[in-house]
Design a protein around this motif. Structure first.
Motif, PDB file in Angstrom:
ATOM      1  N   VAL A 271       0.843  -1.203   0.000  1.00 22.53           N
ATOM      2  CA  VAL A 271       0.000   0.000   0.000  1.00 22.53           C
ATOM      3  C   VAL A 271       0.876   1.251   0.000  1.00 22.53           C
ATOM      4  O   VAL A 271       0.596   2.233  -0.713  1.00 22.53           O
ATOM      5  CB  VAL A 271      -0.943  -0.009   1.222  1.00 22.53           C
ATOM      6  CG1 VAL A 271      -1.664   1.322   1.360  1.00 22.53           C
ATOM      7  CG2 VAL A 271      -1.950  -1.144   1.105  1.00 22.53           C
ATOM      8  N   ILE A 272       1.945   1.233   0.776  1.00 19.41           N
ATOM      9  CA  ILE A 272       2.876   2.367   0.813  1.00 19.41           C
ATOM     10  C   ILE A 272       3.559   2.540  -0.546  1.00 19.41           C
ATOM     11  O   ILE A 272       3.725   3.662  -1.040  1.00 19.41           O
ATOM     12  CB  ILE A 272       3.916   2.177   1.932  1.00 19.41           C
ATOM     13  CG1 ILE A 272       3.244   2.259   3.300  1.00 19.41           C
ATOM     14  CG2 ILE A 272       5.036   3.227   1.837  1.00 19.41           C
ATOM     15  CD1 ILE A 272       4.132   1.855   4.460  1.00 19.41           C
ATOM     16  N   ALA A 273       3.928   1.422  -1.178  1.00 18.25           N
ATOM     17  CA  ALA A 273       4.561   1.477  -2.494  1.00 18.25           C
ATOM     18  C   ALA A 273       3.626   2.112  -3.525  1.00 18.25           C
ATOM     19  O   ALA A 273       4.042   2.943  -4.339  1.00 18.25           O
ATOM     20  CB  ALA A 273       4.967   0.073  -2.943  1.00 18.25           C
ATOM     21  N   ILE A 274       2.347   1.724  -3.486  1.00 19.64           N
ATOM     22  CA  ILE A 274       1.354   2.292  -4.408  1.00 19.64           C
ATOM     23  C   ILE A 274       1.232   3.802  -4.185  1.00 19.64           C
ATOM     24  O   ILE A 274       1.148   4.586  -5.130  1.00 19.64           O
ATOM     25  CB  ILE A 274      -0.009   1.599  -4.227  1.00 19.64           C
ATOM     26  CG1 ILE A 274       0.077   0.141  -4.686  1.00 19.64           C
ATOM     27  CG2 ILE A 274      -1.108   2.327  -4.993  1.00 19.64           C
ATOM     28  CD1 ILE A 274      -1.142  -0.692  -4.337  1.00 19.64           C
ATOM     29  N   ALA A 275       1.244   4.217  -2.915  1.00 27.08           N
ATOM     30  CA  ALA A 275       1.086   5.636  -2.584  1.00 27.08           C
ATOM     31  C   ALA A 275       2.298   6.467  -3.011  1.00 27.08           C
ATOM     32  O   ALA A 275       2.160   7.638  -3.370  1.00 27.08           O
ATOM     33  CB  ALA A 275       0.845   5.800  -1.087  1.00 27.08           C
ATOM     34  N   LEU A 276       3.484   5.852  -2.994  1.00 25.45           N
ATOM     35  CA  LEU A 276       4.714   6.617  -3.222  1.00 25.45           C
ATOM     36  C   LEU A 276       5.313   6.467  -4.617  1.00 25.45           C
ATOM     37  O   LEU A 276       6.259   7.177  -4.952  1.00 25.45           O
ATOM     38  CB  LEU A 276       5.772   6.195  -2.197  1.00 25.45           C
ATOM     39  CG  LEU A 276       5.521   6.586  -0.743  1.00 25.45           C
ATOM     40  CD1 LEU A 276       6.585   5.986   0.159  1.00 25.45           C
ATOM     41  CD2 LEU A 276       5.514   8.096  -0.591  1.00 25.45           C
ATOM     42  N   VAL A 277       4.775   5.571  -5.434  1.00 20.48           N
ATOM     43  CA  VAL A 277       5.444   5.240  -6.686  1.00 20.48           C
ATOM     44  C   VAL A 277       5.577   6.435  -7.633  1.00 20.48           C
ATOM     45  O   VAL A 277       6.529   6.518  -8.417  1.00 20.48           O
ATOM     46  CB  VAL A 277       4.724   4.054  -7.385  1.00 20.48           C
ATOM     47  CG1 VAL A 277       3.353   4.463  -7.909  1.00 20.48           C
ATOM     48  CG2 VAL A 277       5.594   3.491  -8.495  1.00 20.48           C
ATOM     49  N   CYS A 278       4.649   7.387  -7.573  1.00 24.75           N
ATOM     50  CA  CYS A 278       4.737   8.579  -8.428  1.00 24.75           C
ATOM     51  C   CYS A 278       5.389   9.766  -7.726  1.00 24.75           C
ATOM     52  O   CYS A 278       5.337  10.898  -8.218  1.00 24.75           O
ATOM     53  CB  CYS A 278       3.348   8.970  -8.930  1.00 24.75           C
ATOM     54  SG  CYS A 278       2.664   7.801 -10.121  1.00 24.75           S
ATOM     55  N   GLU A 279       5.988   9.492  -6.559  1.00 26.33           N
ATOM     56  CA  GLU A 279       6.693  10.516  -5.781  1.00 26.33           C
ATOM     57  C   GLU A 279       5.834  11.770  -5.553  1.00 26.33           C
ATOM     58  O   GLU A 279       6.164  12.875  -5.984  1.00 26.33           O
ATOM     59  CB  GLU A 279       8.010  10.893  -6.457  1.00 26.33           C
ATOM     60  CG  GLU A 279       8.954   9.715  -6.613  1.00 26.33           C
ATOM     61  CD  GLU A 279      10.324  10.119  -7.143  1.00 26.33           C
ATOM     62  OE1 GLU A 279      10.615  11.325  -7.210  1.00 26.33           O
ATOM     63  OE2 GLU A 279      11.099   9.202  -7.482  1.00 26.33           O
ATOM     64  N   PRO A 280       4.684  11.601  -4.877  1.00 26.27           N
ATOM     65  CA  PRO A 280       3.792  12.743  -4.637  1.00 26.27           C
ATOM     66  C   PRO A 280       4.413  13.746  -3.677  1.00 26.27           C
ATOM     67  O   PRO A 280       5.340  13.429  -2.931  1.00 26.27           O
ATOM     68  CB  PRO A 280       2.551  12.094  -4.016  1.00 26.27           C
ATOM     69  CG  PRO A 280       3.087  10.871  -3.330  1.00 26.27           C
ATOM     70  CD  PRO A 280       4.189  10.378  -4.221  1.00 26.27           C
ATOM     71  N   LYS A 281       3.869  14.956  -3.689  1.00 31.60           N
ATOM     72  CA  LYS A 281       4.356  16.004  -2.790  1.00 31.60           C
ATOM     73  C   LYS A 281       3.753  15.869  -1.391  1.00 31.60           C
ATOM     74  O   LYS A 281       4.303  16.397  -0.431  1.00 31.60           O
ATOM     75  CB  LYS A 281       4.032  17.381  -3.368  1.00 31.60           C
ATOM     76  CG  LYS A 281       4.761  17.678  -4.672  1.00 31.60           C
ATOM     77  CD  LYS A 281       4.429  19.059  -5.199  1.00 31.60           C
ATOM     78  CE  LYS A 281       5.171  19.334  -6.503  1.00 31.60           C
ATOM     79  NZ  LYS A 281       4.853  20.679  -7.041  1.00 31.60           N
ATOM     80  N   LEU A 282       2.608  15.171  -1.292  1.00 32.63           N
ATOM     81  CA  LEU A 282       1.927  15.028  -0.001  1.00 32.63           C
ATOM     82  C   LEU A 282       1.395  13.615   0.168  1.00 32.63           C
ATOM     83  O   LEU A 282       0.746  13.073  -0.731  1.00 32.63           O
ATOM     84  CB  LEU A 282       0.763  16.024   0.103  1.00 32.63           C
ATOM     85  CG  LEU A 282      -0.151  15.906   1.329  1.00 32.63           C
ATOM     86  CD1 LEU A 282       0.632  16.168   2.618  1.00 32.63           C
ATOM     87  CD2 LEU A 282      -1.329  16.873   1.216  1.00 32.63           C
ATOM     88  N   ILE A 283       1.684  13.024   1.333  1.00 32.40           N
ATOM     89  CA  ILE A 283       1.106  11.730   1.707  1.00 32.40           C
ATOM     90  C   ILE A 283       0.128  11.959   2.851  1.00 32.40           C
ATOM     91  O   ILE A 283       0.467  12.619   3.835  1.00 32.40           O
ATOM     92  CB  ILE A 283       2.174  10.737   2.197  1.00 32.40           C
ATOM     93  CG1 ILE A 283       3.247  10.520   1.139  1.00 32.40           C
ATOM     94  CG2 ILE A 283       1.546   9.413   2.575  1.00 32.40           C
ATOM     95  CD1 ILE A 283       4.441   9.759   1.678  1.00 32.40           C
TER      96      ILE A 283
END
Length: 322
Positions: free
Chosen positions: A165-177
């Motif tokens: 789930v963390i990988a899915i959230a971070l794969v596009c290198e967002p500015k905010l999590i």
């Protein structure tokens, strides 16, 4: 680039059903700088998750409604964008880590395909080889061997699912999590690993984060700023040293800290905050915490002002007004 990554002003959100209206968020305001970590704490029902869903524009359709306020994310007015534009921003500018990996992952898709799906949506010009390499790299980054990308969610443990789930959230290198209690379903050992992983990735990618949690210890370890929510509004906001030092001022914040067991004291019973949070279906004109507050006076029948007791430290309480 905007001055602040996220700025929420006077946000009001209701849930409208056939039976009643729930006033979930009431006049909430907060801001977040680029690369900063904010802890959002408070009791269940305070409006923490609803606030995060509103930033993502994921409130339940036909039920959740923003009735007032604004949400500016990286210069984008989130409440007035088209659905297509918001879809471009989700995953690319802002991502959310949901608290239950079991319901966040698609059981009939491989974990690699679920990471790939997000990546392809926001990188349409990437070649297949580059996409595959990016998926492999992301899995390795969260501590899962890339050769497991063709396996399904049921083949992973709870901690491994949360890594996906963390990988899915971070794969596009967002500015905010937006991390909504990302370690609630995990045991203490795995919880520490997940928090360390999120912090490490955040530093590498210079990503800002809002961490929603009930655990003040987690906030102390990971967050630079803290917002304390109660009954749909922020009642205290400041740097971590303001909130965790002797300077925490709001009676509700004091009550949260008093309820934490102390290792150097032998007590038979933990301190609790008397009473319950107010009924969210009722409109309250005065201080929402008044009925549970030992300092309450007639002044509290009127909504308290927001007072800046020191630079960057805001408290919503009559005790600190003029």
């Amino acid at each position: 680039m905007a001055d602040k990554l996220l700025e929420i002003k006077d946000l009001n959100i209701t849930y409208n059903t056939e039976i009643t209206t729930v006033y979930a968020v009431n006049g909430m305001s907060l801001s977040l700088e680029y690369g900063e970590t904010l802890g959002l704490v408070g009791e269940t029902g305070a409006g923490k998750t609803t606030t995060c869903l509103s930033v993502m524009r994921l409130l339940p359709e036909g039920i959740g409604e923003v009735t007032n306020g604004s949400i500016i994310l990286d210069g984008n007015d989130m409440l007035n964008l088209s659905e297509d534009k918001v879809r471009e921003l989700r995953g690319n500018i802002v991502s959310m880590i949901f608290q239950d990996p079991m319901s966040s992952l698609n059981p009939v898709m491989t974990v690699g395909d679920q990471i790939l799906e997000v990546l392809k949506e926001h990188n349409k010009d990437m070649s297949k080889a580059d996409l595959d390499k990016a998926v492999d790299d992301m899995m390795e980054l969260v501590g899962i061997p890339a050769n497991r990308k063709n396996e399904y969610p049921h083949e992973f443990s709870g901690g491994m699912k949360q890594r996906i789930v963390i990988a899915i959230a971070l794969v596009c290198e967002p500015k905010l999590i937006l991390a909504d209690e990302p370690t609630t379903a995990l045991d203490v050992t795995i919880q520490a690993q997940m928090l360390g992983l999120i912090n490490d990735l955040q530093k590498r990618l210079n990503t800002a984060m809002i961490l929603v949690t009930h655990d003040l210890g987690v906030v102390a370890q990971t967050c630079e700023k803290v917002a304390v929510m109660y009954a749909g509004e922020v009642i205290e906001f400041g740097k971590a040293e303001h909130i965790f030092g002797a300077e925490n001022l709001h009676p509700y914040t004091k009550g949260l800290f008093d309820a934490i067991p102390k290792l150097d004291e032998d007590t038979e019973r933990l301190v609790t905050i008397d009473g319950m949070i107010p009924d969210p279906t009722q409109v309250i004109k005065g201080c929402r915490f008044a009925e549970r507050c030992k300092f309450a006076t007639d002044k509290c029948k009127v909504a308290p002002p927001v007072v800046e007791v020191e630079p960057g430290h805001l408290v919503k309480c009559h005790r600190y007004g003029k």
